[in-house]
Scaffold this motif. Sequence first.
Motif, PDB file in Angstrom:
ATOM      1  N   THR A 160     -12.095  40.640   2.142  1.00  0.00           N
ATOM      2  CA  THR A 160     -13.219  41.536   2.397  1.00  0.00           C
ATOM      3  C   THR A 160     -13.061  42.762   1.523  1.00  0.00           C
ATOM      4  O   THR A 160     -11.966  43.329   1.439  1.00  0.00           O
ATOM      5  CB  THR A 160     -13.238  41.961   3.886  1.00  0.00           C
ATOM      6  N   THR A 161     -14.133  43.168   0.885  1.00  0.00           N
ATOM      7  CA  THR A 161     -14.078  44.340   0.022  1.00  0.00           C
ATOM      8  C   THR A 161     -14.993  45.431   0.554  1.00  0.00           C
ATOM      9  O   THR A 161     -15.869  45.143   1.362  1.00  0.00           O
ATOM     10  CB  THR A 161     -14.503  43.970  -1.420  1.00  0.00           C
ATOM     11  N   PRO A 162     -14.774  46.652   0.141  1.00  0.00           N
ATOM     12  CA  PRO A 162     -13.736  47.100  -0.784  1.00  0.00           C
ATOM     13  C   PRO A 162     -12.379  47.150  -0.109  1.00  0.00           C
ATOM     14  O   PRO A 162     -12.277  47.156   1.124  1.00  0.00           O
ATOM     15  CB  PRO A 162     -14.201  48.503  -1.187  1.00  0.00           C
ATOM     16  N   ALA A 163     -11.350  47.211  -0.937  1.00  0.00           N
ATOM     17  CA  ALA A 163      -9.991  47.346  -0.429  1.00  0.00           C
ATOM     18  C   ALA A 163      -9.247  48.369  -1.282  1.00  0.00           C
ATOM     19  O   ALA A 163      -9.538  48.525  -2.465  1.00  0.00           O
ATOM     20  CB  ALA A 163      -9.270  46.000  -0.470  1.00  0.00           C
ATOM     21  N   LEU A 164      -8.304  49.048  -0.656  1.00  0.00           N
ATOM     22  CA  LEU A 164      -7.501  50.046  -1.338  1.00  0.00           C
ATOM     23  C   LEU A 164      -6.048  49.593  -1.325  1.00  0.00           C
ATOM     24  O   LEU A 164      -5.503  49.280  -0.265  1.00  0.00           O
ATOM     25  CB  LEU A 164      -7.627  51.397  -0.630  1.00  0.00           C
ATOM     26  N   LEU A 223      -5.242  51.022  -6.647  1.00  0.00           N
ATOM     27  CA  LEU A 223      -6.196  49.995  -7.041  1.00  0.00           C
ATOM     28  C   LEU A 223      -7.327  49.965  -6.030  1.00  0.00           C
ATOM     29  O   LEU A 223      -7.083  50.042  -4.816  1.00  0.00           O
ATOM     30  CB  LEU A 223      -5.545  48.612  -7.071  1.00  0.00           C
ATOM     31  N   VAL A 224      -8.537  49.843  -6.513  1.00  0.00           N
ATOM     32  CA  VAL A 224      -9.689  49.611  -5.651  1.00  0.00           C
ATOM     33  C   VAL A 224     -10.184  48.210  -5.981  1.00  0.00           C
ATOM     34  O   VAL A 224     -10.567  47.921  -7.112  1.00  0.00           O
ATOM     35  CB  VAL A 224     -10.798  50.660  -5.878  1.00  0.00           C
ATOM     36  N   LEU A 225     -10.134  47.332  -4.986  1.00  0.00           N
ATOM     37  CA  LEU A 225     -10.528  45.945  -5.171  1.00  0.00           C
ATOM     38  C   LEU A 225     -11.956  45.755  -4.694  1.00  0.00           C
ATOM     39  O   LEU A 225     -12.294  46.144  -3.579  1.00  0.00           O
ATOM     40  CB  LEU A 225      -9.611  45.018  -4.371  1.00  0.00           C
ATOM     41  N   GLY A 226     -12.781  45.153  -5.543  1.00  0.00           N
ATOM     42  CA  GLY A 226     -14.156  44.873  -5.166  1.00  0.00           C
ATOM     43  C   GLY A 226     -14.989  44.505  -6.369  1.00  0.00           C
ATOM     44  O   GLY A 226     -14.600  44.757  -7.505  1.00  0.00           O
ATOM     45  N   PRO A 227     -16.166  43.937  -6.117  1.00  0.00           N
ATOM     46  CA  PRO A 227     -17.004  43.442  -7.202  1.00  0.00           C
ATOM     47  C   PRO A 227     -17.756  44.529  -7.967  1.00  0.00           C
ATOM     48  O   PRO A 227     -18.426  44.236  -8.946  1.00  0.00           O
ATOM     49  CB  PRO A 227     -17.987  42.512  -6.480  1.00  0.00           C
ATOM     50  N   LEU A 283     -11.757  38.192  -8.863  1.00  0.00           N
ATOM     51  CA  LEU A 283     -11.520  37.574  -7.559  1.00  0.00           C
ATOM     52  C   LEU A 283     -10.101  37.040  -7.421  1.00  0.00           C
ATOM     53  O   LEU A 283      -9.467  37.201  -6.373  1.00  0.00           O
ATOM     54  CB  LEU A 283     -12.534  36.457  -7.315  1.00  0.00           C
ATOM     55  N   ALA A 284      -9.562  36.438  -8.463  1.00  0.00           N
ATOM     56  CA  ALA A 284      -8.202  35.890  -8.408  1.00  0.00           C
ATOM     57  C   ALA A 284      -7.176  36.998  -8.144  1.00  0.00           C
ATOM     58  O   ALA A 284      -6.240  36.801  -7.357  1.00  0.00           O
ATOM     59  CB  ALA A 284      -7.873  35.161  -9.704  1.00  0.00           C
ATOM     60  N   GLN A 285      -7.360  38.150  -8.775  1.00  0.00           N
ATOM     61  CA  GLN A 285      -6.440  39.268  -8.543  1.00  0.00           C
ATOM     62  C   GLN A 285      -6.560  39.777  -7.113  1.00  0.00           C
ATOM     63  O   GLN A 285      -5.561  40.135  -6.492  1.00  0.00           O
ATOM     64  CB  GLN A 285      -6.718  40.413  -9.523  1.00  0.00           C
ATOM     65  N   LEU A 340      -6.127  49.550   3.049  1.00  0.00           N
ATOM     66  CA  LEU A 340      -7.447  49.614   3.674  1.00  0.00           C
ATOM     67  C   LEU A 340      -8.273  48.437   3.194  1.00  0.00           C
ATOM     68  O   LEU A 340      -8.247  48.107   2.007  1.00  0.00           O
ATOM     69  CB  LEU A 340      -8.130  50.931   3.261  1.00  0.00           C
ATOM     70  N   VAL A 341      -9.005  47.816   4.119  1.00  0.00           N
ATOM     71  CA  VAL A 341      -9.853  46.671   3.767  1.00  0.00           C
ATOM     72  C   VAL A 341     -11.191  46.801   4.476  1.00  0.00           C
ATOM     73  O   VAL A 341     -11.237  47.117   5.667  1.00  0.00           O
ATOM     74  CB  VAL A 341      -9.185  45.335   4.177  1.00  0.00           C
TER      75      VAL A 341
END
Length: 77
Positions: free
Chosen positions: A50-54, A5-9, A40-42, A62-63
């Motif tokens: 802080t994004t991005p995150a792995l 998963l890659v977390l970010g806007p 954002l909730a996920q 990773l953040v």
Amino acid sequence: MMKILVLGPGCAKCTKLAENARQAAEELGIEYTLEKVTDLAQMLEFGVMTTPALVVDGEVKLVGKAASAKYVKNLLR
């Protein structure tokens, strides 16, 4: 199968991290799925502020930076 998963806007850094994660997984010959999470909730469920995150198989690896494919390879092993 590994779940990445890659977390970010959806910013440039997030897109780059997703590309680098895909490249790293393919170079390692890993069977994987890659998902971009923009909700954002996920993101908060993983404790990421802080994004991005792995996230690999449910674990935040990773953040805050768009790591290179070479660096991501080490996180996927």
